[in-house]
Structure formats: structure tokens, C-alpha cells
Design a protein around this motif. Structure first.
Motif, PDB file in Angstrom:
ATOM      1  N   ASN A   5       9.736 -16.837 -10.202  1.00 53.79           N
ATOM      2  CA  ASN A   5       9.330 -18.263 -10.746  1.00 53.79           C
ATOM      3  C   ASN A   5      10.546 -18.760  -9.989  1.00 53.79           C
ATOM      4  O   ASN A   5      11.351 -18.355  -9.040  1.00 53.79           O
ATOM      5  CB  ASN A   5       9.446 -18.058 -11.994  1.00 53.79           C
ATOM      6  N   TYR A   6      10.158 -19.813 -10.896  1.00 51.90           N
ATOM      7  CA  TYR A   6      11.559 -21.030 -10.037  1.00 51.90           C
ATOM      8  C   TYR A   6      12.901 -20.933 -10.040  1.00 51.90           C
ATOM      9  O   TYR A   6      13.762 -21.499  -9.272  1.00 51.90           O
ATOM     10  CB  TYR A   6      11.375 -22.496 -10.867  1.00 51.90           C
TER      11      TYR A   6
ATOM     12  N   SER B  73       5.212 -22.882  -1.790  1.00 53.53           N
ATOM     13  CA  SER B  73       4.010 -21.538  -2.420  1.00 53.53           C
ATOM     14  C   SER B  73       5.447 -21.084  -3.063  1.00 53.53           C
ATOM     15  O   SER B  73       5.215 -19.543  -2.963  1.00 53.53           O
ATOM     16  CB  SER B  73       3.806 -20.922  -1.626  1.00 53.53           C
TER      17      SER B  73
ATOM     18  N   LYS C 221       6.241 -21.600  -6.079  1.00 50.19           N
ATOM     19  CA  LYS C 221       6.360 -22.485  -7.617  1.00 50.19           C
ATOM     20  C   LYS C 221       7.990 -22.958  -8.150  1.00 50.19           C
ATOM     21  O   LYS C 221       8.308 -22.638  -9.254  1.00 50.19           O
ATOM     22  CB  LYS C 221       6.912 -20.847  -8.772  1.00 50.19           C
TER      23      LYS C 221
ATOM     24  N   ASP D 248       9.445 -25.710 -10.351  1.00 51.11           N
ATOM     25  CA  ASP D 248       9.371 -26.157 -11.920  1.00 51.11           C
ATOM     26  C   ASP D 248       9.273 -27.956 -11.820  1.00 51.11           C
ATOM     27  O   ASP D 248      10.171 -28.535 -11.243  1.00 51.11           O
ATOM     28  CB  ASP D 248       9.356 -25.427 -12.749  1.00 51.11           C
TER      29      ASP D 248
ATOM     30  N   ASN E 287       3.243 -25.801  -4.941  1.00 52.47           N
ATOM     31  CA  ASN E 287       3.450 -25.323  -5.587  1.00 52.47           C
ATOM     32  C   ASN E 287       3.422 -25.468  -6.956  1.00 52.47           C
ATOM     33  O   ASN E 287       4.115 -25.692  -8.742  1.00 52.47           O
ATOM     34  CB  ASN E 287       5.076 -26.465  -5.723  1.00 52.47           C
ATOM     35  N   ASN E 288       2.281 -26.464  -7.286  1.00 53.46           N
ATOM     36  CA  ASN E 288       1.376 -26.796  -8.604  1.00 53.46           C
ATOM     37  C   ASN E 288       2.469 -27.703  -9.506  1.00 53.46           C
ATOM     38  O   ASN E 288       2.491 -27.671 -10.823  1.00 53.46           O
ATOM     39  CB  ASN E 288       1.446 -25.395  -9.426  1.00 53.46           C
TER      40      ASN E 288
END
Length: 278
Positions: free
Chosen positions: A177-178, A201, A203, A205, A230-231
Motif C-alpha cells: 500500500n501507500y 505503479s 499505490k 494515495d 498510481n490510480n
């Protein structure tokens, strides 16, 4: 000499090529050399003080055994500036050997590429120590490995101390996770040498991105930042863009494969023209 993708290279040929006095670059990628041939080549370079500056041995099935021979060669090498070991299954032991060798003994190597070498958190402390003590390395790439949150954070923390590294690539790892990057912003406050940072890539936040934006608003060195895949959503990117709008140093922020629509991208480009989506 470019001998890449031949698969039938033998040591006699390599020995003759290395003996040419004016040969400064040797490309041997994808030749399936393996540990034994790499050990022979390393020993030959070391024993004959070959003035080779660039060695590309990407994707040659080199494991920790071959890495140990390369590490021994690097200890006293006075010429080699770039070595590409990407795509070799070095594992954490292989990367440990290289990191320990570069910790104090080598003051020549400037670029070390270790992408997709199957290293993990077990060698993160060795990389950290190497970055804290080595005063020559300018480029380190660790993309596509098996570092998790603690390992990535340990490596990143070295930029508070390191004074020579200009490019660090540590994206596309296995962090859960971040949290792997939550301290990056504070580390960057102590760094005035890093020019390029690749954390694709990873994650990232919303909160981590905003902390990074605040830190970069005053950063006078970083030019290139890779945040691909990174969404990140529209709101996060807009706020980030506004935070670094007054920074005239950064001119390339890649954000491909994130969430904004075409209309949103147009708005983002207005707030910060350096953010790139295509």
C-alpha cells in the motif's frame, strides 16, 4: 562492440574484444552466459585492468554466484562507469554482494541498473548503507523487484544523507500500500541532488501525493517525476498540480494510466502544463 542476442558467444571471442585498447563499451545482453562465463569475464577484466567503461550484461541468467565475481571485480576497478544487470535473477544475496562492494571500495561506478533482479527487503539495509557511504554513484534503478513497504522506505531514507545520486527508480515493486512512500516528502526536504525520481505503479494515495506536492513546491533540483499507473483521481492531481505550480524546475511529470477523463485532463493542463498524460 554490440554482441547482444547472439547466444553462442564464447570466452575466446570476448577475451580478444576486451583486449582491444580502444574498446570502451561492451554489450552482451541476452547471450545466456550464466555464472561461469560471467565469473571468467570478471576475473579477466580484474586481472588485466581492462579499461572498459560500459558493460551491459542484461538478461544472462546471472545469479548470486556470478554477482559475487562481479562484486570482487568492482572493488578495485578504475574504469567501469556503467553496469547493466537488469533481468538477471541475482536475488537478495547477489545484490548484497554488489552493495557491499560499492559501499567503500569503488569510487568509479556511476550507474547501476538492477531492474527485475528478484531482490527484496533482505538487501534493503545493504543498499541503504551503500547509498549513505558511496560518493560516486549517480544512477540507481531498482524497478520491478520484490521490495515491500519497509524495504522501500529504508532505501528512500538514504536520500537524506546521500549527496551524489541524481536518478533513483524504485517503482513497480511489491509494496502492499501507500505506506512505502508516506515518508518520501520529508526525505526530499534534506536532498538537493536528486534530479529524476521514478515511482510508477506504487499505490500512491491522495495524502501521500499532497505531501509530495508540498515538498516539491520548494524543491530546486527535481526535474523528472514518474507517477504513471498510481490510480490517482482528478481531485488529487489538480491539488498536486496547484501545489507545485510555482516550481519552475520540474518540467516532466508523467501520469499515464491514472483516472482523469479527457475534459479533466484539459483542466489539469491549464493548472500545470508540466503534467503529461500521453
Amino acid at each position: 562492440f554490440d554482441l547482444s542476442y547472439n547466444y553462442l558467444i564464447n570466452f575466446s571471442l570476448i577475451k580478444n574484444i576486451l583486449s582491444f585498447k580502444n574498446n570502451s563499451k561492451l554489450d552482451l545482453r541476452s547471450n545466456n552466459l550464466g555464472d561461469n562465463n560471467i565469473s571468467i569475464i570478471s576475473d579477466f577484466i580484474k586481472e588485466n585492468n581492462i579499461p572498459l567503461k560500459v558493460l551491459n550484461i542484461q538478461s544472462n541468467q546471472i545469479t548470486s554466484e556470478g554477482s559475487q565475481s562481479l562484486a570482487e571485480m568492482l572493488k578495485n576497478n578504475q574504469y567501469l562507469k556503467i553496469i547493466n544487470l537488469a533481468g538477471n535473477p541475482l536475488g537478495y544475496k547477489g545484490v548484497k554482494f554488489l552493495s557491499n562492494s560499492l559501499e567503500l571500495n569503488n569510487n568509479i561506478l556511476e550507474e547501476l541498473l538492477l531492474n527485475y533482479t528478484k531482490c527484496n527487503d533482505y538487501c534493503s539495509i545493504d543498499i541503504y548503507i551503500m547509498l549513505c557511504k558511496n560518493n560516486k554513484l549517480k544512477v540507481l534503478s531498482l524497478i520491478g523487484n520484490f521490495f515491500h513497504n519497509k524495504g522501500i522506505d529504508k532505501i528512500l531514507s538514504a536520500i537524506k544523507i546521500n549527496k551524489t545520486l541524481k536518478s533513483l527508480s524504485i517503482g513497480d515493486n511489491k509494496n502492499k500500500n501507500y505506506k512505502a512512500f508516506q515518508n518520501l516528502a520529508s526525505y526530499l526536504k534534506f536532498n538537493d541532488t536528486l534530479v529524476s525520481l521514478d515511482i510508477k505503479s506504487s499505490k500512491i494515495d491522495h495524502q501521500t501525493l499532497l505531501k509530495l506536492g508540498k515538498s516539491l513546491s520548494n524543491n530546486k533540483k527535481l526535474v523528472y517525476l514518474n507517477l504513471i499507473d498510481n490510480n490517482l483521481d482528478y481531485k488529487s492531481i489538480i491539488q498536486f498540480g496547484l501545489l507545485i505550480r510555482k516550481n519552475n524546475i520540474i518540467n516532466d511529470i508523467k501520469m499515464l494510466l491514472n483516472k482523469p477523463t479527457k475534459d479533466e485532463i484539459t483542466c489539469i493542463k491549464r493548472c500545470n502544463p508540466h503534467i503529461i498524460f500521453n
